[in-house]
Design a protein around this motif. Sequence first.
Motif, PDB file in Angstrom:
ATOM      1  N   ASP A 143       0.865  -1.184   0.000  1.00  0.00           N
ATOM      2  CA  ASP A 143       0.000   0.000   0.000  1.00  0.00           C
ATOM      3  C   ASP A 143       0.900   1.232   0.000  1.00  0.00           C
ATOM      4  O   ASP A 143       1.179   1.820   1.030  1.00  0.00           O
ATOM      5  N   ASP A 144       1.375   1.604  -1.192  1.00  0.00           N
ATOM      6  CA  ASP A 144       2.296   2.738  -1.259  1.00  0.00           C
ATOM      7  C   ASP A 144       1.875   3.796  -2.268  1.00  0.00           C
ATOM      8  O   ASP A 144       2.670   4.653  -2.638  1.00  0.00           O
ATOM      9  N   THR A 145       0.613   3.753  -2.713  1.00  0.00           N
ATOM     10  CA  THR A 145       0.139   4.707  -3.709  1.00  0.00           C
ATOM     11  C   THR A 145      -1.204   5.287  -3.292  1.00  0.00           C
ATOM     12  O   THR A 145      -2.117   4.554  -2.937  1.00  0.00           O
ATOM     13  N   ASP A 146      -1.306   6.600  -3.354  1.00  0.00           N
ATOM     14  CA  ASP A 146      -2.562   7.303  -3.100  1.00  0.00           C
ATOM     15  C   ASP A 146      -3.261   7.504  -4.446  1.00  0.00           C
ATOM     16  O   ASP A 146      -2.953   8.434  -5.189  1.00  0.00           O
ATOM     17  N   GLU A 147      -4.159   6.602  -4.762  1.00  0.00           N
ATOM     18  CA  GLU A 147      -4.828   6.613  -6.057  1.00  0.00           C
ATOM     19  C   GLU A 147      -5.593   7.908  -6.299  1.00  0.00           C
ATOM     20  O   GLU A 147      -5.609   8.435  -7.406  1.00  0.00           O
ATOM     21  N   GLU A 148      -6.230   8.422  -5.266  1.00  0.00           N
ATOM     22  CA  GLU A 148      -7.001   9.664  -5.385  1.00  0.00           C
ATOM     23  C   GLU A 148      -6.090  10.830  -5.774  1.00  0.00           C
ATOM     24  O   GLU A 148      -6.432  11.645  -6.627  1.00  0.00           O
ATOM     25  N   TRP A 149      -4.915  10.909  -5.170  1.00  0.00           N
ATOM     26  CA  TRP A 149      -3.989  11.991  -5.479  1.00  0.00           C
ATOM     27  C   TRP A 149      -3.448  11.852  -6.896  1.00  0.00           C
ATOM     28  O   TRP A 149      -3.298  12.841  -7.615  1.00  0.00           O
ATOM     29  N   ILE A 150      -3.181  10.625  -7.333  1.00  0.00           N
ATOM     30  CA  ILE A 150      -2.688  10.379  -8.699  1.00  0.00           C
ATOM     31  C   ILE A 150      -3.716  10.901  -9.697  1.00  0.00           C
ATOM     32  O   ILE A 150      -3.359  11.589 -10.662  1.00  0.00           O
ATOM     33  N   GLN A 151      -4.982  10.594  -9.471  1.00  0.00           N
ATOM     34  CA  GLN A 151      -6.040  11.067 -10.377  1.00  0.00           C
ATOM     35  C   GLN A 151      -6.123  12.592 -10.366  1.00  0.00           C
ATOM     36  O   GLN A 151      -6.258  13.216 -11.404  1.00  0.00           O
ATOM     37  N   GLN A 152      -6.041  13.179  -9.190  1.00  0.00           N
ATOM     38  CA  GLN A 152      -6.088  14.643  -9.052  1.00  0.00           C
ATOM     39  C   GLN A 152      -4.912  15.276  -9.793  1.00  0.00           C
ATOM     40  O   GLN A 152      -5.073  16.252 -10.510  1.00  0.00           O
ATOM     41  N   ASP A 153      -3.733  14.681  -9.651  1.00  0.00           N
ATOM     42  CA  ASP A 153      -2.532  15.206 -10.290  1.00  0.00           C
ATOM     43  C   ASP A 153      -2.634  15.089 -11.813  1.00  0.00           C
ATOM     44  O   ASP A 153      -2.258  16.002 -12.537  1.00  0.00           O
ATOM     45  N   LYS A 154      -3.174  13.968 -12.299  1.00  0.00           N
ATOM     46  CA  LYS A 154      -3.359  13.800 -13.747  1.00  0.00           C
ATOM     47  C   LYS A 154      -4.314  14.852 -14.289  1.00  0.00           C
ATOM     48  O   LYS A 154      -4.090  15.422 -15.343  1.00  0.00           O
ATOM     49  N   GLY A 155      -5.386  15.104 -13.547  1.00  0.00           N
ATOM     50  CA  GLY A 155      -6.344  16.134 -13.964  1.00  0.00           C
ATOM     51  C   GLY A 155      -5.702  17.500 -14.021  1.00  0.00           C
ATOM     52  O   GLY A 155      -5.953  18.290 -14.946  1.00  0.00           O
TER      53      GLY A 155
END
Length: 168
Positions: A143-155
């Motif tokens: 568990d080393d990835t914040d999926e929500e932040w990745i999506q926010q950053d891509k946006g």
Amino acid sequence: MTELHQAVAAGDTEKVKEILTLQRCCPNQKDIDWSSKTPLHWAAANGDTEIIRILIEHGARPCLRTEHGWTPAHFAAESGRLAALRLLHSLHAPIDKEDCCGDKPVRIAEIYGHQDCVRFLKKAEPEGQAYRKKAAQAGVSLDDTDEEWIQQDKGHEENIVAKSRNKT
């Protein structure tokens, strides 16, 4: 700010235990009024290793990021909280993630002049990377990835690209 955020920020260990035991708050709740900090971000900034341990034992995810991409390790590095960094590392928390500006916790520690933290992080980063590589080879999910932040950053990146196209 949730009741749990408040108890962590105040360093009230007994209140934190009570809230988590009674499941009155989620340990991963992001506070939108404070840049999406979780209780673990507050505990790391305070260097409160006992509360860090309690939060993680109750499901707090040390990979979660603020809206600027800071992990709990970034906050511990900013505050010079070596014991917190050591604990996060021993629990296999990501201590080498880049924020939205490309800065890892080691760079934050450098900026704030926390040389003991810099020395530790320079040694701990490759250890953490080796651990993740070995876990991946063994098929162990981390568990080393914040999926929500990745999506926010891509946006955010897509908006920048779109704006630059409109200017030309």
